[in-house]
Design an enzyme around this catalytic site. Sequence first.
Site, PDB file in Angstrom:
ATOM      1  N   GLU A 212       0.853  -1.086  -0.025  1.00 23.36           N
ATOM      2  CA  GLU A 212       0.092  -0.070   0.034  1.00 23.36           C
ATOM      3  C   GLU A 212       0.894   1.256   0.117  1.00 23.36           C
ATOM      4  OE1 GLU A 212      -3.234   0.224  -0.083  1.00 23.36           O
ATOM      5  OE2 GLU A 212      -3.816  -1.941   0.069  1.00 23.36           O
ATOM      6  N   CYS A 246      -2.174   9.633   2.473  1.00 22.88           N
ATOM      7  CA  CYS A 246      -1.818   8.964   1.438  1.00 22.88           C
ATOM      8  C   CYS A 246      -2.709   9.310   0.185  1.00 22.88           C
ATOM      9  CB  CYS A 246      -1.861   7.521   1.548  1.00 22.88           C
ATOM     10  SG  CYS A 246      -3.014   6.675   2.113  1.00 22.88           S
TER      11      CYS A 246
HETATM   12  P1  NAD Z   1       8.425   4.655   5.000  1.00 20.32           P
HETATM   13  O1  NAD Z   1       8.167   3.970   3.822  1.00 20.32           O
HETATM   14  O2  NAD Z   1       9.120   5.477   5.531  1.00 20.32           O
HETATM   15  O3  NAD Z   1       7.919   3.537   6.326  1.00 20.32           O
HETATM   16  C1  NAD Z   1       6.755   2.631   6.399  1.00 20.32           C
HETATM   17  C2  NAD Z   1       7.566   1.443   7.314  1.00 20.32           C
HETATM   18  O4  NAD Z   1       8.647   0.836   6.693  1.00 20.32           O
HETATM   19  C3  NAD Z   1       7.786   2.000   8.808  1.00 20.32           C
HETATM   20  O5  NAD Z   1       7.326   1.055   9.764  1.00 20.32           O
HETATM   21  C4  NAD Z   1       9.270   2.016   8.567  1.00 20.32           C
HETATM   22  O6  NAD Z   1       9.831   1.547   9.917  1.00 20.32           O
HETATM   23  C5  NAD Z   1       9.810   1.087   7.656  1.00 20.32           C
HETATM   24  N1  NAD Z   1      11.033   1.220   7.005  1.00 20.32           N
HETATM   25  C6  NAD Z   1      11.501   2.625   6.764  1.00 20.32           C
HETATM   26  N2  NAD Z   1      12.750   2.674   6.076  1.00 20.32           N
HETATM   27  C7  NAD Z   1      12.981   1.144   5.993  1.00 20.32           C
HETATM   28  C8  NAD Z   1      13.678   0.411   5.306  1.00 20.32           C
HETATM   29  N3  NAD Z   1      15.067   1.089   4.650  1.00 20.32           N
HETATM   30  N4  NAD Z   1      14.000  -0.821   5.266  1.00 20.32           N
HETATM   31  C9  NAD Z   1      12.993  -1.489   5.932  1.00 20.32           C
HETATM   32  N5  NAD Z   1      11.977  -0.947   6.503  1.00 20.32           N
HETATM   33  C10 NAD Z   1      11.832   0.514   6.488  1.00 20.32           C
HETATM   34  O7  NAD Z   1       6.475   5.492   4.888  1.00 20.32           O
HETATM   35  P2  NAD Z   1       6.236   6.491   5.870  1.00 20.32           P
HETATM   36  O8  NAD Z   1       7.030   7.747   6.092  1.00 20.32           O
HETATM   37  O9  NAD Z   1       5.866   5.800   7.239  1.00 20.32           O
HETATM   38  O10 NAD Z   1       4.726   6.594   5.369  1.00 20.32           O
HETATM   39  C11 NAD Z   1       4.657   7.710   4.307  1.00 20.32           C
HETATM   40  C12 NAD Z   1       4.295   7.260   3.004  1.00 20.32           C
HETATM   41  O11 NAD Z   1       3.457   6.158   2.928  1.00 20.32           O
HETATM   42  C13 NAD Z   1       3.633   8.063   1.959  1.00 20.32           C
HETATM   43  O12 NAD Z   1       4.282   7.794   0.526  1.00 20.32           O
HETATM   44  C14 NAD Z   1       2.361   7.604   1.772  1.00 20.32           C
HETATM   45  O13 NAD Z   1       1.560   7.682   0.730  1.00 20.32           O
HETATM   46  C15 NAD Z   1       2.377   6.120   2.167  1.00 20.32           C
HETATM   47  N6  NAD Z   1       0.917   5.689   2.655  1.00 20.32           N
HETATM   48  C16 NAD Z   1       0.329   4.978   1.881  1.00 20.32           C
HETATM   49  C17 NAD Z   1      -1.016   4.339   2.278  1.00 20.32           C
HETATM   50  C18 NAD Z   1      -1.730   3.399   1.587  1.00 20.32           C
HETATM   51  O14 NAD Z   1      -2.832   3.141   2.187  1.00 20.32           O
HETATM   52  N7  NAD Z   1      -1.523   3.340   0.481  1.00 20.32           N
HETATM   53  C19 NAD Z   1      -1.201   4.789   3.795  1.00 20.32           C
HETATM   54  C20 NAD Z   1      -0.518   5.695   4.459  1.00 20.32           C
HETATM   55  C21 NAD Z   1       0.711   6.157   3.756  1.00 20.32           C
END
Ligand code: NAD
Length: 458
Positions: A212, A246
């Site tokens: 997602e 998002c």
């Molecule tokens: P992110 O990708 O930075 O983090 C998401 C998760 O991944 C966290 O639990 C984090 O600990 C983990 N993570 C971060 N870096 C990592 C790495 N290098 N290796 C492994 N795991 C890692 O995203 P965010 O900043 O939490 O959220 C924002 C993004 O999420 C935006 O792009 C937004 O559009 C998207 N989003 C999508 C939805 C949806 O339903 N499609 C909902 C909310 C947010």
Amino acid sequence: MQSQNLHQLVADQNSFFNTNSSKEIGFRIKQLKLLKSILKANEEAMNAAIYADFKKSKFDTFTNELALLYLDIDEAISKVRKWSKRKRVRTNMINFPAKSFIYPEPLGTCLVIGAWNYPIQLSFAPVIAAIAAGNTVVLKPSEVPSATSEIIAKMINDNFDASFFHVVEGGVEVTTNLLELKWDKIFFTGSVNVGKIVYKAAAQNLTPVTLELGGKSPAFITKSCNLDVAVKRLVWGKFLNAGQTCIAPDYVMVDASIKDEFLEKLKQRIIEMDFAFKNENYVQIINDKNYQRLKEMIDEEKLYYQGDFDESNRYFPPVIMHDVTFEDDVMQEEIFGPILPVITYDNISEAISAVKKLPKPLACYVFTGQRSVKHRIIDELSFGGGAVNDAIMHIVNSNLPFGGVGNSGIGNYHGKAGFDTFSHQKSVLDKATWLDPSIKYPPYSLKKLKIIRWIMGV
Ligand code: NAD
């Protein structure tokens, strides 16, 4: 949690899954009821945690996070029996005499990784679907809202058996360790870049994934729309959670003939709603890094309107930019904040082909009073989901599968779609023994071939 302990956790969940207990419908319903009661009992603690993290109000925490979860749990409880029933399907002539069935079966031990922007809702909505489908779950909430992550872990780990459902807290290192383990399903919510890391890790074990992700979701303001209503709904959808949503409208495509009127009404609405962008009615930007990232996106020369900045409290006001082009900095990445760039178009064909050049968005909104325009945008643009004459609200209808396409994600969930996402559709042909036509067995002959062709009608 140490990597060794994570191994043990997954081994324990695999063992528990193999007892078949999590598959029993009564067990699933009991766990869903337990989850609801824990959420209800901890509302105050969650309100406090999420307020400490980014000053989300009680009202927002209930409407944007908890309400959706309560609805999801109630729906899963009332429909899980129906959803999990084997489904009889037609059997073809060649298999006569037989019956054919599809058995939805749980995948096994699932990893759910959450994002920070709706930290409670995005953590538990996939978990509810996973439990309803009969799986065991490890949840890794986002570490960014640290108080919320802590209360999520406490609520769950104090009340559920770790071999069925457990929360592991942590950031990149812990998530990396988790991704090295063998899962039966990984459900990830977050950014496109981390989505690619998750997908790559899952590929090592051929683990199915749901991703997602995000992207730049357009809102089309066409000349036939009800402009007053469009502006009200757009402002609500864009600035909800300070734009950290998002499926927020990322940018606006507006018909040139109504551009000035639209911008004026947009500004007036924001001014009129000023109280909503201050103090306890507004949400902070999650951290200083994001605050600065957003500030750098503003091009002073293209500024149409901006409210008052309150940097010490990380309150970022609504900002409108006009005369924006697809080459501007603000159009190079998902904004994920309260900046609204406005791009003008002369005709809808031109607007559609310009949006088509960008990666497929998670959402798309069309404000129009004209059926032909609505259908053109829906038919010609690929996007995860969206709404006509509204923004965001499609997420609230659990009959609409929620998810992205292309760069905005893989797979979907909510309601029955969530149940299916965490299930395998096992197909079974159940054959009778009273007839065993010799036609499929050697020796083969032209006569047999003729009969086969006659049965098949080719
Ligand atoms: P992110 O990708 O930075 O983090 C998401 C998760 O991944 C966290 O639990 C984090 O600990 C983990 N993570 C971060 N870096 C990592 C790495 N290098 N290796 C492994 N795991 C890692 O995203 P965010 O900043 O939490 O959220 C924002 C993004 O999420 C935006 O792009 C937004 O559009 C998207 N989003 C999508 C939805 C949806 O339903 N499609 C909902 C909310 C947010």
